[in-house]
Write a protein that holds these residues in place. Structure first.
Motif, PDB file in Angstrom:
ATOM      1  N   ASN A 290     -92.479 -49.691  46.290  1.00  0.00           N
ATOM      2  CA  ASN A 290     -91.263 -49.024  45.813  1.00  0.00           C
ATOM      3  C   ASN A 290     -91.648 -48.106  44.657  1.00  0.00           C
ATOM      4  OD1 ASN A 290     -88.922 -48.249  44.557  1.00  0.00           O
ATOM      5  ND2 ASN A 290     -88.051 -50.303  44.382  1.00  0.00           N
ATOM      6  N   PRO A 291     -91.795 -46.793  44.946  1.00  0.00           N
ATOM      7  CA  PRO A 291     -92.358 -45.888  43.940  1.00  0.00           C
ATOM      8  C   PRO A 291     -91.446 -45.671  42.739  1.00  0.00           C
ATOM      9  CG  PRO A 291     -91.627 -44.653  45.870  1.00  0.00           C
ATOM     10  CD  PRO A 291     -91.459 -46.104  46.199  1.00  0.00           C
ATOM     11  N   THR A 292     -90.155 -45.954  42.887  1.00  0.00           N
ATOM     12  CA  THR A 292     -89.259 -45.706  41.750  1.00  0.00           C
ATOM     13  C   THR A 292     -89.063 -46.945  40.879  1.00  0.00           C
ATOM     14  OG1 THR A 292     -87.269 -46.250  43.007  1.00  0.00           O
ATOM     15  CG2 THR A 292     -87.987 -43.941  43.046  1.00  0.00           C
ATOM     16  N   LEU A 293     -89.635 -48.071  41.288  1.00  0.00           N
ATOM     17  CA  LEU A 293     -89.476 -49.297  40.499  1.00  0.00           C
ATOM     18  C   LEU A 293     -90.178 -49.144  39.147  1.00  0.00           C
ATOM     19  CD1 LEU A 293     -88.502 -52.325  40.615  1.00  0.00           C
ATOM     20  CD2 LEU A 293     -90.864 -52.860  41.248  1.00  0.00           C
ATOM     21  N   VAL A 294     -89.430 -49.382  38.098  1.00  0.00           N
ATOM     22  CA  VAL A 294     -90.011 -49.364  36.756  1.00  0.00           C
ATOM     23  C   VAL A 294     -90.544 -50.758  36.452  1.00  0.00           C
ATOM     24  CG1 VAL A 294     -89.556 -49.012  34.311  1.00  0.00           C
ATOM     25  CG2 VAL A 294     -88.343 -47.650  36.007  1.00  0.00           C
ATOM     26  N   MET A 295     -91.816 -50.829  36.141  1.00  0.00           N
ATOM     27  CA  MET A 295     -92.402 -52.138  35.847  1.00  0.00           C
ATOM     28  C   MET A 295     -92.795 -52.208  34.382  1.00  0.00           C
ATOM     29  SD  MET A 295     -94.822 -53.349  38.916  1.00  0.00           S
ATOM     30  CE  MET A 295     -95.091 -51.988  40.008  1.00  0.00           C
TER      31      MET A 295
ATOM     32  N   ILE B 236     -86.100 -49.968  28.517  1.00  0.00           N
ATOM     33  CA  ILE B 236     -85.819 -49.841  29.956  1.00  0.00           C
ATOM     34  C   ILE B 236     -84.575 -48.963  30.159  1.00  0.00           C
ATOM     35  CG2 ILE B 236     -85.131 -51.081  32.048  1.00  0.00           C
ATOM     36  CD1 ILE B 236     -87.756 -52.104  31.565  1.00  0.00           C
ATOM     37  N   GLY B 237     -83.550 -49.244  29.389  1.00  0.00           N
ATOM     38  CA  GLY B 237     -82.312 -48.468  29.515  1.00  0.00           C
ATOM     39  C   GLY B 237     -82.552 -46.994  29.282  1.00  0.00           C
ATOM     40  N   ASN B 238     -83.293 -46.692  28.225  1.00  0.00           N
ATOM     41  CA  ASN B 238     -83.583 -45.289  27.917  1.00  0.00           C
ATOM     42  C   ASN B 238     -84.440 -44.637  28.992  1.00  0.00           C
ATOM     43  OD1 ASN B 238     -82.270 -44.469  25.478  1.00  0.00           O
ATOM     44  ND2 ASN B 238     -83.503 -46.009  24.422  1.00  0.00           N
ATOM     45  N   PHE B 239     -85.301 -45.427  29.584  1.00  0.00           N
ATOM     46  CA  PHE B 239     -86.128 -44.909  30.671  1.00  0.00           C
ATOM     47  C   PHE B 239     -85.228 -44.411  31.805  1.00  0.00           C
ATOM     48  CE2 PHE B 239     -88.787 -44.942  34.350  1.00  0.00           C
ATOM     49  CZ  PHE B 239     -90.027 -44.557  33.881  1.00  0.00           C
ATOM     50  N   PHE B 240     -84.196 -45.192  32.141  1.00  0.00           N
ATOM     51  CA  PHE B 240     -83.275 -44.790  33.213  1.00  0.00           C
ATOM     52  C   PHE B 240     -82.479 -43.555  32.831  1.00  0.00           C
ATOM     53  CE2 PHE B 240     -83.166 -49.472  34.459  1.00  0.00           C
ATOM     54  CZ  PHE B 240     -84.184 -49.287  35.359  1.00  0.00           C
TER      55      PHE B 240
END
Ligand code: GDP
Ligand code: MG
Length: 175
Positions: free
Chosen positions: A113-118, A167-171
């Motif tokens: 899943n290329p859009t998954l943020v890990m 994480i929130g800011n990443f989105f």
């Protein structure tokens, strides 16, 4: 991840990692501001929601705190299906848990899943005297594998809100 309107983002977030690394404790610290020295083991999976208000958006997290997968080391698709972010947690006082965290990262990468943020989460940072995993070691692995990295303590609350804000800011920033 679903966007409703301009500034409201909903994101499914899944926590993975060895048993006892503090997944449930991180979630309870974030959602309820609480910490328990004798946290009961999670059975099955627990589900939480939390809303973060950022400058440019509101992010609603649907948080899946997993358990049991630890034992079988295979991830039930329901946990990662549709997930926007995965937190892979290890305990800085356990090299074993770091080794297993890397296995979880590999497993997630296999899901393709290329859009998954890990994000690699080095928890129990308060246990400095028992540290087995150097900060740089976690950082380097994260960098080499394109993961975000943060060191936290659910016990002292160090970096726990920061983790979810990051994480929130990443989105918010991602197109
Ligand atoms: P999980 O199995 O990954 O969900 O881990 P838990 O959240 O159940 O935590 C396992 C144990 O580690 C519990 O006794 C917690 O109180 C403890 N724990 C969790 N986070 C921390 C932390 O940041 N520092 C310390 N010292 N203990 C922690
Ligand atoms: Mg748990």
């Amino acid at each position: 991840m679903a966007r409703t309107g301009n500034k409201s983002i909903q994101a499914k977030l899944v926590l993975l990692g060895d048993m006892g690394t503090g997944k449930t404790s991180l979630v309870l610290r974030f959602v309820k501001g609480q910490f328990f020295d004798f946290q009961e083991s999670t059975i099955g999976a627990a589900f939480f929601t939390q809303i973060l208000s950022l400058n440019e958006a509101t992010v609603k997290f649907d948080i899946w705190d997993t358990a049991g997968q630890e034992r079988y080391h295979s991830l039930a698709p329901m946990y990662y299906r549709g997930a926007a972010a995965a937190l892979v947690v290890y305990d800085i006082s356990s090299m074993d848990s770091f080794v297993r965290a890397k296995k979880w990262v590999q497993e997630l990468q296999r899901q393709g899943n290329p859009t998954l943020v890990m994000m690699l989460v080095a928890n129990k940072a308060d246990l400095e005297t028992k540290r087995e995993v150097a900060t740089e070691e976690g950082e380097r692995y994260a960098q080499e594998n394109g993961l975000l990295f943060i060191e936290t303590s659910a016990k002292t609350a160090q970096n726990v809100n920061e983790l979810f804000y990051e994480i929130g800011n990443f989105f918010v920033r991602s197109p």
